[in-house]
Motif scaffolding. Structure first.
Motif, short mmCIF file in Angstrom:
data_model
loop_
_atom_site.label_atom_id
_atom_site.label_comp_id
_atom_site.label_asym_id
_atom_site.label_seq_id
_atom_site.Cartn_x
_atom_site.Cartn_y
_atom_site.Cartn_z
N SER A 115 1.31 -1.18 -0.25
CA SER A 115 0.38 -0.05 0.03
C SER A 115 0.91 1.21 0.02
CB SER A 115 -1.07 -0.04 1.28
OG SER A 115 0.03 0.06 2.34
N ASP A 116 2.35 1.30 0.50
CA ASP A 116 2.80 1.83 0.27
C ASP A 116 4.65 2.40 0.09
OD1 ASP A 116 4.25 4.69 0.96
OD2 ASP A 116 4.20 4.86 2.89
N PRO A 117 4.67 1.95 -1.33
CA PRO A 117 5.78 1.97 -2.49
C PRO A 117 7.03 2.39 -1.78
CG PRO A 117 3.99 1.83 -4.05
CD PRO A 117 3.53 2.15 -2.15
N ASP A 118 6.48 4.11 -0.79
CA ASP A 118 7.67 4.92 -0.04
C ASP A 118 8.01 3.83 0.36
OD1 ASP A 118 7.21 6.45 -2.78
OD2 ASP A 118 6.43 7.67 -1.66
N ALA A 119 7.78 3.58 1.53
CA ALA A 119 7.96 2.02 3.00
C ALA A 119 8.60 1.21 2.58
CB ALA A 119 6.78 2.50 3.60
N LEU A 120 8.02 0.42 1.60
CA LEU A 120 9.06 -0.89 1.47
C LEU A 120 9.29 -0.92 0.16
CD1 LEU A 120 6.71 -3.17 1.43
CD2 LEU A 120 6.73 -2.28 4.22
N GLU A 121 9.88 -2.86 -0.39
CA GLU A 121 9.17 -2.80 -1.63
C GLU A 121 9.74 -4.17 -1.08
OE1 GLU A 121 12.93 -3.99 -4.83
OE2 GLU A 121 12.69 -1.93 -3.99
N VAL A 122 8.85 -5.35 -1.77
CA VAL A 122 8.54 -6.69 -1.55
C VAL A 122 8.78 -6.89 -3.45
CG1 VAL A 122 6.60 -8.50 -0.78
CG2 VAL A 122 6.26 -5.55 0.02
N SER A 123 9.73 -7.68 -3.38
CA SER A 123 10.59 -8.75 -4.19
C SER A 123 9.31 -9.70 -4.51
CB SER A 123 11.98 -9.40 -3.64
OG SER A 123 11.48 -10.29 -3.42
N GLU A 124 9.29 -10.87 -5.58
CA GLU A 124 8.46 -11.86 -6.40
C GLU A 124 8.41 -12.44 -5.33
OE1 GLU A 124 9.35 -12.59 -9.92
OE2 GLU A 124 8.87 -11.07 -11.12
N ASP A 125 9.79 -13.54 -4.35
CA ASP A 125 9.52 -14.34 -3.55
C ASP A 125 9.52 -13.27 -2.47
OD1 ASP A 125 12.05 -12.52 -3.09
OD2 ASP A 125 13.12 -14.42 -2.59
N GLY A 126 8.65 -12.11 -2.05
CA GLY A 126 8.37 -12.09 -0.54
C GLY A 126 9.15 -11.33 0.12
N THR A 127 10.40 -10.97 -0.64
CA THR A 127 11.59 -10.18 0.35
C THR A 127 11.12 -8.65 0.36
OG1 THR A 127 13.26 -11.74 -0.51
CG2 THR A 127 14.15 -9.34 0.68
N VAL A 128 11.19 -8.39 1.65
CA VAL A 128 10.43 -7.19 2.24
C VAL A 128 12.13 -6.59 2.59
CG1 VAL A 128 9.85 -5.79 3.76
CG2 VAL A 128 8.83 -8.20 2.93
N THR A 129 12.17 -4.96 1.26
CA THR A 129 13.37 -4.49 2.05
C THR A 129 12.89 -3.34 2.57
OG1 THR A 129 14.86 -5.08 -0.11
CG2 THR A 129 15.39 -2.77 0.45
N PRO A 130 12.82 -2.25 3.19
CA PRO A 130 12.39 -1.40 4.02
C PRO A 130 13.34 0.32 3.24
CG PRO A 130 13.73 -2.47 5.62
CD PRO A 130 13.86 -3.15 4.80
N SER A 183 -4.60 -10.40 3.15
CA SER A 183 -3.43 -9.26 3.97
C SER A 183 -2.41 -9.43 4.90
CB SER A 183 -4.07 -8.05 3.56
OG SER A 183 -4.76 -7.31 2.26
N CYS A 184 -1.56 -8.42 5.18
CA CYS A 184 -0.07 -8.39 6.16
C CYS A 184 -0.34 -6.78 6.32
CB CYS A 184 0.20 -9.28 6.58
SG CYS A 184 1.50 -9.28 5.50
N SER A 185 0.28 -7.06 7.55
CA SER A 185 0.79 -5.72 7.48
C SER A 185 2.41 -5.43 8.59
CB SER A 185 0.49 -5.58 9.32
OG SER A 185 0.46 -3.63 9.75
N VAL A 186 3.25 -4.89 7.86
CA VAL A 186 4.83 -4.43 7.98
C VAL A 186 5.31 -3.72 8.41
CG1 VAL A 186 6.69 -4.71 6.75
CG2 VAL A 186 5.00 -6.77 5.36
N THR A 187 5.97 -3.61 9.61
CA THR A 187 6.73 -2.58 10.20
C THR A 187 7.63 -2.61 10.37
OG1 THR A 187 4.24 -2.67 11.87
CG2 THR A 187 6.39 -1.29 12.65
N VAL A 188 7.68 -1.44 9.68
CA VAL A 188 9.44 -0.71 9.19
C VAL A 188 9.89 -0.04 10.30
CG1 VAL A 188 11.43 0.30 8.05
CG2 VAL A 188 9.39 -1.11 7.35
N THR A 189 10.47 -0.05 11.06
CA THR A 189 11.42 0.42 12.50
C THR A 189 12.67 0.43 12.37
OG1 THR A 189 12.57 -1.52 13.73
CG2 THR A 189 9.94 -1.47 14.07
#
Length: 319
Positions: free
Chosen positions: A115-130, A154-160
């Protein structure tokens, strides 16, 4: 010829014709017509059932019309299943990566979107890059397949922050106000570049009062003197650390009840045992704290706490 004899002859002729009646049917898989004869009395239904058993094709009689071959049953498509899909919420630090694991019985490949590409990126295999601190929703979609229906969850991803919340170590009275001291904060991306100091009075809300650069630190410690405090007012302070605009820590635990007591005039007199102090307790105070310094430019040091408003003198034997 008599009428009775004519009727008898007609019945025999009809029976003879029925005995040699011929039916036509298609033999399955051969591509030619097969002639099937039957004799009167054998049973039309029984003969057709026997022919159908041998050839795989039957003759279905139509109402008021000739019989036509009935083809094999049409194949029935299996009903598609509703997939079970699960994914857990995730927390990931700036400077690190995380992974979303999808559990499902579907044979479809998960597709991720945020929902927020500026906050995080998700690759095809589910890897999250904040990309910055905050929270975003990630939608996992399963496409429809030959066996399963499509599904979403849907799930929630929190970047700390890469930095822990900084903690104020001390808040003491200085000549110019309240002096706050803390250690430099180091995270997985290095030392914090700046610190934000917040203050509130009892019953109020926190407000930023200063931004302190990490370059102002000495011997691994930083300090700030709040010169805007008022005597007798109790304050709470807390800090937040920052690596950059995208990496901001949470607030550290607060230092509470930091204050400079209201001062009162003192009368001093020398005695054989030390210095006798005499004062008037300020209205509303439950006692006093006595501070002393030995040099004009030296730091004040607390030497006595008087917890009774009725006690108005004390002998300093260490002076």
């Amino acid at each position: 010829m008599r009428k009775r004899e004519i009727k008898t002859l007609m019945k025999r002729a009809a029976a003879l014709a029925a005995a040699f009646c011929t039916a036509w049917m298609m033999t399955a898989g051969t591509g030619f017509l097969q002639e099937v004869s039957y004799a009167a009395g054998t049973g039309y239904g029984a003969s057709m059932a026997s022919a159908a058993k041998e050839t795989g094709v039957g003759i279905a009689p139509l109402p008021d019309g000739p019989s036509v071959p009935a083809g094999p049953d049409e194949p029935v498509e299996p009903e598609k299943k509703t997939p079970v899909i699960e994914v857990k919420d995730l927390s990931v630090r700036m400077g690190d990566t995380g992974k979303l694991y999808v559990s499902s019985d579907s044979d479809g490949t998960p597709i991720f979107s945020t929902s927020d590409p500026d906050a995080l990126e998700v690759s095809e295999d589910g890897t999250v890059t904040p990309r910055k601190t905050g929270t975003a929703a990630v939608t996992v979609s399963l496409p429809e397949t030959d066996s399963y229906l499509g599904a979403q969850i849907s799930c929630s991803v929190t970047v700390t922050s890469s930095l822990d919340a900084p903690k104020i170590e001390s808040a003491g009275i200085s000549e110019n106000g309240l002096k706050l001291t803390w250690e430099r904060e180091q995270g997985i991306r290095g030392y914090a570049k700046a610190y934000y100091l917040y203050r509130k009075v009892s019953g109020g809300s926190y407000a930023e009062i200063a931004k302190i650069s990490d370059e102002e630190g000495e011997d691994g410690k930083l300090s700030y003197t709040d010169q805007t405090v008022e005597e007798g007012v109790r304050y709470s302070y807390r800090l937040e650390a920052e690596m950059d605009a995208s990496d901001h820590s949470a607030a550290g635990s607060a230092v509470k009840d930091a204050w400079i007591p209201a001062t009162t005039s003192l009368k001093t007199s020398l005695s054989d045992s030390g210095v006798l102090l005499d004062w008037e307790t300020p209205a509303g105070a439950s006692g006093v704290r006595i501070y002393r310094r030995t040099q004009a430019d030296g730091a004040w040091k607390k030497v006595k706490t008087v917890s009774s408003s009725s006690m108005t003198e004390w002998l300093d034997r260490s002076a």
